[in-house]
Design a protein around this motif. Structure first.
Motif, mmCIF file in Angstrom:
data_model
loop_
_atom_site.group_PDB
_atom_site.id
_atom_site.type_symbol
_atom_site.label_atom_id
_atom_site.label_comp_id
_atom_site.label_asym_id
_atom_site.label_seq_id
_atom_site.Cartn_x
_atom_site.Cartn_y
_atom_site.Cartn_z
ATOM 1 N N PRO A 1 -13.710 3.932 -6.431
ATOM 2 C CA PRO A 1 -14.722 3.385 -7.334
ATOM 3 C C PRO A 1 -16.118 3.520 -6.736
ATOM 4 C CG PRO A 1 -12.914 1.836 -7.051
ATOM 5 C CD PRO A 1 -12.705 2.918 -6.041
ATOM 6 N N GLN A 2 -17.080 3.829 -7.580
ATOM 7 C CA GLN A 2 -18.456 3.945 -7.115
ATOM 8 C C GLN A 2 -19.082 2.550 -7.013
ATOM 9 O OE1 GLN A 2 -19.953 6.959 -6.241
ATOM 10 N NE2 GLN A 2 -17.822 7.635 -6.450
ATOM 11 N N ASP B 1 0.837 -1.202 0.000
ATOM 12 C CA ASP B 1 0.000 0.000 0.000
ATOM 13 C C ASP B 1 0.871 1.250 0.000
ATOM 14 O OD1 ASP B 1 -2.089 -1.749 0.151
ATOM 15 O OD2 ASP B 1 -2.455 -1.462 2.307
ATOM 16 N N ARG B 2 0.364 2.324 -0.595
ATOM 17 C CA ARG B 2 1.078 3.592 -0.638
ATOM 18 C C ARG B 2 0.233 4.682 0.036
ATOM 19 N NH1 ARG B 2 5.737 3.030 -4.157
ATOM 20 N NH2 ARG B 2 5.983 0.757 -4.114
ATOM 21 N N LYS C 1 -8.358 8.088 1.301
ATOM 22 C CA LYS C 1 -8.824 6.717 1.478
ATOM 23 C C LYS C 1 -8.038 5.793 0.551
ATOM 24 C CE LYS C 1 -12.201 7.929 4.273
ATOM 25 N NZ LYS C 1 -12.224 7.535 5.703
ATOM 26 N N LEU C 2 -7.811 4.577 0.994
ATOM 27 C CA LEU C 2 -7.040 3.624 0.207
ATOM 28 C C LEU C 2 -7.876 3.089 -0.951
ATOM 29 C CD1 LEU C 2 -4.262 2.168 0.125
ATOM 30 C CD2 LEU C 2 -5.366 0.283 1.352
ATOM 31 N N HIS C 3 -7.381 3.275 -2.158
ATOM 32 C CA HIS C 3 -8.086 2.764 -3.332
ATOM 33 C C HIS C 3 -8.042 1.234 -3.301
ATOM 34 C CE1 HIS C 3 -9.176 2.087 -7.529
ATOM 35 N NE2 HIS C 3 -9.553 3.351 -7.596
ATOM 36 N N PRO C 4 -9.195 0.567 -3.439
ATOM 37 C CA PRO C 4 -9.227 -0.887 -3.262
ATOM 38 C C PRO C 4 -8.511 -1.661 -4.361
ATOM 39 C CG PRO C 4 -11.355 -0.077 -4.028
ATOM 40 C CD PRO C 4 -10.529 1.124 -3.714
ATOM 41 N N THR D 1 -3.554 5.921 -1.430
ATOM 42 C CA THR D 1 -4.542 6.796 -0.813
ATOM 43 C C THR D 1 -4.845 7.989 -1.715
ATOM 44 O OG1 THR D 1 -2.761 7.888 0.431
ATOM 45 C CG2 THR D 1 -3.998 6.163 1.566
ATOM 46 N N VAL D 2 -6.123 8.263 -1.894
ATOM 47 C CA VAL D 2 -6.602 9.337 -2.762
ATOM 48 C C VAL D 2 -7.799 10.002 -2.074
ATOM 49 C CG1 VAL D 2 -5.827 8.268 -4.920
ATOM 50 C CG2 VAL D 2 -8.110 7.724 -4.009
ATOM 51 N N PRO D 3 -8.221 11.199 -2.529
ATOM 52 C CA PRO D 3 -9.451 11.782 -1.985
ATOM 53 C C PRO D 3 -10.620 10.812 -2.151
ATOM 54 C CG PRO D 3 -8.258 13.412 -3.271
ATOM 55 C CD PRO D 3 -7.558 12.098 -3.494
#
Length: 281
Positions: A272-273, A249-250, A257-260, A265-267
Motif C-alpha cells: 500500500p502507498q 504470515d505467508r 516484502k510482507l504486505h501489512p 510477501t509480494v514485490p
C-alpha cells in the motif's frame, strides 16, 4: 460397403465436422470397429493425427497453420467426445479481451483444466503449448465455468468450418483466480497487474462465491492485494471478512516484502502507498 458400415459412416460424418477430431475411445463407444476405422482411413474419410486420434479432413489451402491450432482439438474434446475440460486462467482472460500481447518469440500458452483430460491432447503437434491443470483450486469444480459467447467464427482457423460450438471456459471472475495460482513460477506479477487494470466489470456476487469456494489461502490473499491496488468499483462490494484468509504470515515471494494487511510477501511495488507527509510550516 455393407449396410451397417454405411450407417456407421453416415453417423460419423453427421457427428464430426470437417477439421474436427475423435479418438479411438469415442469410436469404440459408438460401435465403430477397428476394421471400419481402417476402411475410413483408406478411403480418406478420416486421417490419422496421432496414435488413436483421427481427424475428418479439411481443406487447408491458404491456411497452413489451421491444422496446428489448439481451438478445434479442444472443442472436439469438449463437444464431440464429452471430456470434462475447460479453458481457464490467462487463456480464458485472453478470450475475453483482457490479454493483449504475447512476449516476443514466445509460443502461445494455453491453460486447460480437467481431472481426466484426454491423454493425447498434449501430444498433438500444435503451435501452442498446452498446460493441463486440475480443478481442485475450488471446492465447486464447475463454479464460474461458462459456455463462452466469443465469436469463434471470427477466428481465421475456425472460419474454415461451418460448425460453430461454444467453448467451455472460465468466466473472468474464475479465470483471474486460476491465473493468480500460477504466480510466481509460471506467470509474472507484472502480467497479472496489467490484466487486473482491465478488470473493471467483474461481478461481485460471483467473485464472492468463488473466493469462498477457493481452497488456497495464498490465492485469496493475492487477489485482495491486486484488488486493493486497482480499486475498481466492484471492490467495495467484496468483503474480506466473508472469506477465509487463514492465519499467520505467508512467505510466498522470495525477496518480497510482507504486505501489512494481507500478510503475504509480494514485490515492494504491491505494498500500500503511504500518504505523503504534509509540508511543514
Amino acid at each position: 460397403m455393407n449396410g451397417q458400415k454405411e450407417e456407421k459412416l453416415k453417423f460419423l460424418l453427421a457427428r464430426i465436422p470437417p477439421g474436427f477430431l475423435v479418438d479411438s475411445a469415442w469410436m469404440t463407444k459408438h460401435g465403430i470397429s477397428r476394421s471400419s476405422t481402417h476402411d475410413y482411413l483408406r478411403r480418406h474419410w478420416l486421417e490419422p493425427l496421432s496414435r488413436g486420434v483421427y481427424r475428418r479432413p479439411l481443406s487447408l489451402t491458404g491456411h497452413p497453420d489451421a491444422a496446428r491450432d489448439w481451438t478445434i482439438p479442444v472443442l472436439s474434446a469438449q463437444q464431440i467426445m464429452g471430456y470434462d475440460l475447460h479453458v481457464g486462467g490467462l487463456t480464458a482472460l485472453a478470450l475475453g479481451g483482457h490479454v493483449h500481447y504475447l512476449p516476443l518469440g514466445s509460443r502461445e500458452t494455453v491453460y486447460l483444466y480437467s481431472e481426466r483430460p484426454p491423454s493425447w491432447l498434449t501430444k498433438l503437434p500444435l503451435t501452442a503449448r498446452l498446460f493441463i491443470r486440475n480443478t481442485r483450486l475450488f471446492n465447486d469444480a464447475s463454479l464460474g465455468v461458462d459456455n463462452t459467447d466469443v465469436n469463434l467464427s471470427a477466428d481465421s482457423n475456425l472460419a474454415l468450418s461451418p460448425w460453430q460450438w461454444p467453448l467451455k471456459a472460465s468466466s473472468a471472475e474464475r479465470a483471474i483466480l486460476e491465473a493468480l495460482d500460477e504466480l510466481p513460477d509460471n506467470e509474472s506479477f507484472h502480467t497479472l497487474d496489467t490484466i487486473f487494470e482491465s478488470l473493471a466489470n467483474l461481478r461481485p456476487r460471483r467473485l464472492t462465491a468463488l473466493l469462498k469456494s477457493c481452497r488456497k489461502v495464498q490465492v485469496k490473499r493475492l487477489f485482495f492485494v491486486f484488488a486493493d491496488k486497482h480499486a475498481h468499483a466492484w471492490r467495495k462490494h467484496i468483503h474480506p471478512s466473508e472469506v477465509d484468509l487463514g492465519s499467520g504470515d505467508r512467505a510466498f515471494y522470495k525477496g518480497g516484502k510482507l504486505h501489512p494487511i494481507y500478510r503475504i510477501t509480494v514485490p515492494p511495488e504491491f505494498l500500500p502507498q503511504l500518504p505523503e507527509a504534509a509540508d511543514g510550516p
